[in-house]
Design an enzyme around this catalytic site. Structure first.
Site, PDB file in Angstrom:
ATOM      1  N   TYR A   1      17.374  51.800  58.327  1.00  0.00           N
ATOM      2  CA  TYR A   1      16.551  51.644  57.121  1.00  0.00           C
ATOM      3  C   TYR A   1      16.067  53.003  56.609  1.00  0.00           C
ATOM      4  O   TYR A   1      16.244  53.349  55.438  1.00  0.00           O
ATOM      5  CB  TYR A   1      15.367  50.712  57.433  1.00  0.00           C
ATOM      6  CG  TYR A   1      14.485  50.444  56.238  1.00  0.00           C
ATOM      7  CD1 TYR A   1      14.860  49.509  55.277  1.00  0.00           C
ATOM      8  CD2 TYR A   1      13.286  51.121  56.060  1.00  0.00           C
ATOM      9  CE1 TYR A   1      14.058  49.270  54.169  1.00  0.00           C
ATOM     10  CE2 TYR A   1      12.480  50.879  54.971  1.00  0.00           C
ATOM     11  CZ  TYR A   1      12.864  49.948  54.028  1.00  0.00           C
ATOM     12  OH  TYR A   1      12.072  49.710  52.927  1.00  0.00           O
TER      13      TYR A   1
ATOM     14  N   LYS B   1      17.335  55.172  53.258  1.00  0.00           N
ATOM     15  CA  LYS B   1      16.359  55.575  52.239  1.00  0.00           C
ATOM     16  C   LYS B   1      16.391  57.095  52.045  1.00  0.00           C
ATOM     17  O   LYS B   1      16.297  57.585  50.919  1.00  0.00           O
ATOM     18  CB  LYS B   1      14.956  55.117  52.638  1.00  0.00           C
ATOM     19  CG  LYS B   1      14.763  53.601  52.625  1.00  0.00           C
ATOM     20  CD  LYS B   1      14.967  53.026  51.245  1.00  0.00           C
ATOM     21  CE  LYS B   1      14.632  51.550  51.175  1.00  0.00           C
ATOM     22  NZ  LYS B   1      15.015  50.960  49.885  1.00  0.00           N
TER      23      LYS B   1
HETATM   24  P1  NDP Z   1      12.395  42.450  46.695  1.00  0.00           P
HETATM   25  O1  NDP Z   1      13.227  42.082  47.882  1.00  0.00           O
HETATM   26  O2  NDP Z   1      11.229  41.605  46.370  1.00  0.00           O
HETATM   27  O3  NDP Z   1      13.327  42.534  45.392  1.00  0.00           O
HETATM   28  C1  NDP Z   1      14.534  43.221  45.441  1.00  0.00           C
HETATM   29  C2  NDP Z   1      15.234  43.246  44.090  1.00  0.00           C
HETATM   30  O4  NDP Z   1      16.573  43.739  44.311  1.00  0.00           O
HETATM   31  C3  NDP Z   1      15.361  41.882  43.427  1.00  0.00           C
HETATM   32  O5  NDP Z   1      15.271  42.040  42.029  1.00  0.00           O
HETATM   33  C4  NDP Z   1      16.769  41.446  43.825  1.00  0.00           C
HETATM   34  O6  NDP Z   1      17.389  40.579  42.905  1.00  0.00           O
HETATM   35  C5  NDP Z   1      17.506  42.774  43.818  1.00  0.00           C
HETATM   36  N1  NDP Z   1      18.678  42.655  44.690  1.00  0.00           N
HETATM   37  C6  NDP Z   1      18.698  42.416  46.023  1.00  0.00           C
HETATM   38  N2  NDP Z   1      19.956  42.315  46.462  1.00  0.00           N
HETATM   39  C7  NDP Z   1      20.758  42.498  45.379  1.00  0.00           C
HETATM   40  C8  NDP Z   1      22.161  42.501  45.185  1.00  0.00           C
HETATM   41  N3  NDP Z   1      23.018  42.301  46.180  1.00  0.00           N
HETATM   42  N4  NDP Z   1      22.618  42.719  43.953  1.00  0.00           N
HETATM   43  C9  NDP Z   1      21.776  42.932  42.932  1.00  0.00           C
HETATM   44  N5  NDP Z   1      20.435  42.937  43.032  1.00  0.00           N
HETATM   45  C10 NDP Z   1      19.929  42.714  44.251  1.00  0.00           C
HETATM   46  O7  NDP Z   1      11.970  43.995  46.848  1.00  0.00           O
HETATM   47  P2  NDP Z   1      10.503  44.595  47.129  1.00  0.00           P
HETATM   48  O8  NDP Z   1       9.753  44.612  45.858  1.00  0.00           O
HETATM   49  O9  NDP Z   1       9.946  43.975  48.348  1.00  0.00           O
HETATM   50  O10 NDP Z   1      10.900  46.088  47.545  1.00  0.00           O
HETATM   51  C11 NDP Z   1      11.298  47.007  46.547  1.00  0.00           C
HETATM   52  C12 NDP Z   1      11.806  48.282  47.220  1.00  0.00           C
HETATM   53  O11 NDP Z   1      10.760  48.843  48.028  1.00  0.00           O
HETATM   54  C13 NDP Z   1      12.996  48.083  48.147  1.00  0.00           C
HETATM   55  O12 NDP Z   1      13.901  49.135  47.967  1.00  0.00           O
HETATM   56  C14 NDP Z   1      12.391  48.158  49.537  1.00  0.00           C
HETATM   57  O13 NDP Z   1      13.300  48.632  50.507  1.00  0.00           O
HETATM   58  C15 NDP Z   1      11.275  49.166  49.303  1.00  0.00           C
HETATM   59  N6  NDP Z   1      10.197  49.085  50.282  1.00  0.00           N
HETATM   60  C16 NDP Z   1       9.743  47.867  50.743  1.00  0.00           C
HETATM   61  C17 NDP Z   1       8.722  47.792  51.673  1.00  0.00           C
HETATM   62  C18 NDP Z   1       8.183  46.472  52.147  1.00  0.00           C
HETATM   63  O14 NDP Z   1       7.184  46.464  52.881  1.00  0.00           O
HETATM   64  N7  NDP Z   1       8.778  45.353  51.769  1.00  0.00           N
HETATM   65  C19 NDP Z   1       8.102  49.020  52.201  1.00  0.00           C
HETATM   66  C20 NDP Z   1       8.608  50.241  51.610  1.00  0.00           C
HETATM   67  C21 NDP Z   1       9.618  50.250  50.693  1.00  0.00           C
HETATM   68  P3  NDP Z   1      17.456  38.975  43.176  1.00  0.00           P
HETATM   69  O15 NDP Z   1      16.075  38.461  42.813  1.00  0.00           O
HETATM   70  O16 NDP Z   1      18.517  38.518  42.284  1.00  0.00           O
HETATM   71  O17 NDP Z   1      17.751  38.796  44.648  1.00  0.00           O
END
Ligand code: NDP
Length: 235
Positions: free
Chosen positions: A136, A140
């Site tokens: 992960y 990143k």
């Molecule tokens: P979410 O999982 O809630 O949303 C992810 C988004 O990416 C959605 O719009 C989803 O679309 C899209 N997506 C996922 N897979 C695909 C795919 N195969 N093709 C196209 N689109 C895709 O994300 P978060 O808001 O939780 O996180 C946002 C970012 O922050 C991420 O990069 C995460 O790694 C990072 N982050 C998260 C943390 C956490 O605690 N969760 C901590 C630090 C960083 P769809 O709705 O269609 O699936």
């Protein structure tokens, strides 16, 4: 950048990747509430049903991320690009995670730059490190490097700690971590977690504040600070 300071009707254009996600939804709400851009384009793999609101025009472009180069037009003519894209290893497998969190993001950044985007604002993670043993954090770190190399006039990379949000999908480990860290946040509010609303405000505020250089990396504490403040254009 052609956006206005807030509450008004902006003149510029931006795109959002990942608008259906937890952070992306908060970002879209923030963009609509503040009316910073005249036009917001959501680029995603599916169409979202959005509440009607006056003000900001929201367009949606559905793309196949495996053939992103065929959708170059969607990335053309935006001042700012916001990226909230991401998946998890448990959802997509290790290869799928790398594909989404590194390759899709880097390809989108390339297309955005080619399309004239000046400022790219993207989510990474606390601890991102291209040399990490952990997939992960390594991915990143790698995507940060790729996005920086694209050569935007400005590139803002946010490194949030654990995101605090109400998620429809149940992720047991995240649920547990959020509850523990939600309590810890009373004592150490900026150390281990950050609400998605704060991240969204920080993403928008990064556009409004003067750039601190070609590439800015905002750690969790800086995200809290920026997400609290609401700078106006030119201040
Ligand atoms: P979410 O999982 O809630 O949303 C992810 C988004 O990416 C959605 O719009 C989803 O679309 C899209 N997506 C996922 N897979 C695909 C795919 N195969 N093709 C196209 N689109 C895709 O994300 P978060 O808001 O939780 O996180 C946002 C970012 O922050 C991420 O990069 C995460 O790694 C990072 N982050 C998260 C943390 C956490 O605690 N969760 C901590 C630090 C960083 P769809 O709705 O269609 O699936």
């Amino acid at each position: 950048m052609a956006a206005t300071g807030g509450g008004g009707s902006g003149a510029g254009s931006c795109f959002v990747l990942g608008a259906s996600g937890a952070t992306g939804q908060a970002l879209l709400r923030e963009l609509r509430a503040r009316g910073l851009f005249a036009r917001v384009t959501l680029i995603g793999r599916r169409r979202l049903s959005l509440a009607e609101e006056s003000g900001t025009a929201v367009e949606q472009v559905v793309v196949d991320f495996e053939r992103l180069s065929e959708h170059a037009a969607a990335f053309r003519g935006h001042d700012v690009g916001f990226c909230c894209l991401g998946t998890t290893r448990s959802k997509a497998g290790a290869d799928g995670f790398v594909r989404v969190d590194r390759d899709y993001v880097a390809q989108a950044a390339e297309l955005a730059r080619a399309g004239g985007c000046k400022h790219f604002v993207t989510l990474s993670s606390q601890g991102a490190n291209e040399h990490s043993r952990f997939l992960y954090l390594r991915v990143k770190g790698e995507v940060e490097k790729l996005v920086q190399a694209v050569g935007f006039d400005r590139c803002t990379i946010l490194r949030p700690a654990v995101l605090l949000c109400a998620r429809q999908e149940f992720r047991p480990l995240e649920w547990l971590t959020q509850h523990v860290l939600g309590a810890v946040a009373w004592f150490f509010p900026t150390a281990y977690s950050v609400p998605v609303q704060t991240v969204a405000r920080a993403m928008v505020a990064s556009v409004l504040q003067p750039g601190g250089g070609k590439v800015e990396v905002l750690e969790n504490k800086a995200i809290h600070q920026l997400g609290k403040a609401e700078p106006q254009l030119g201040t």
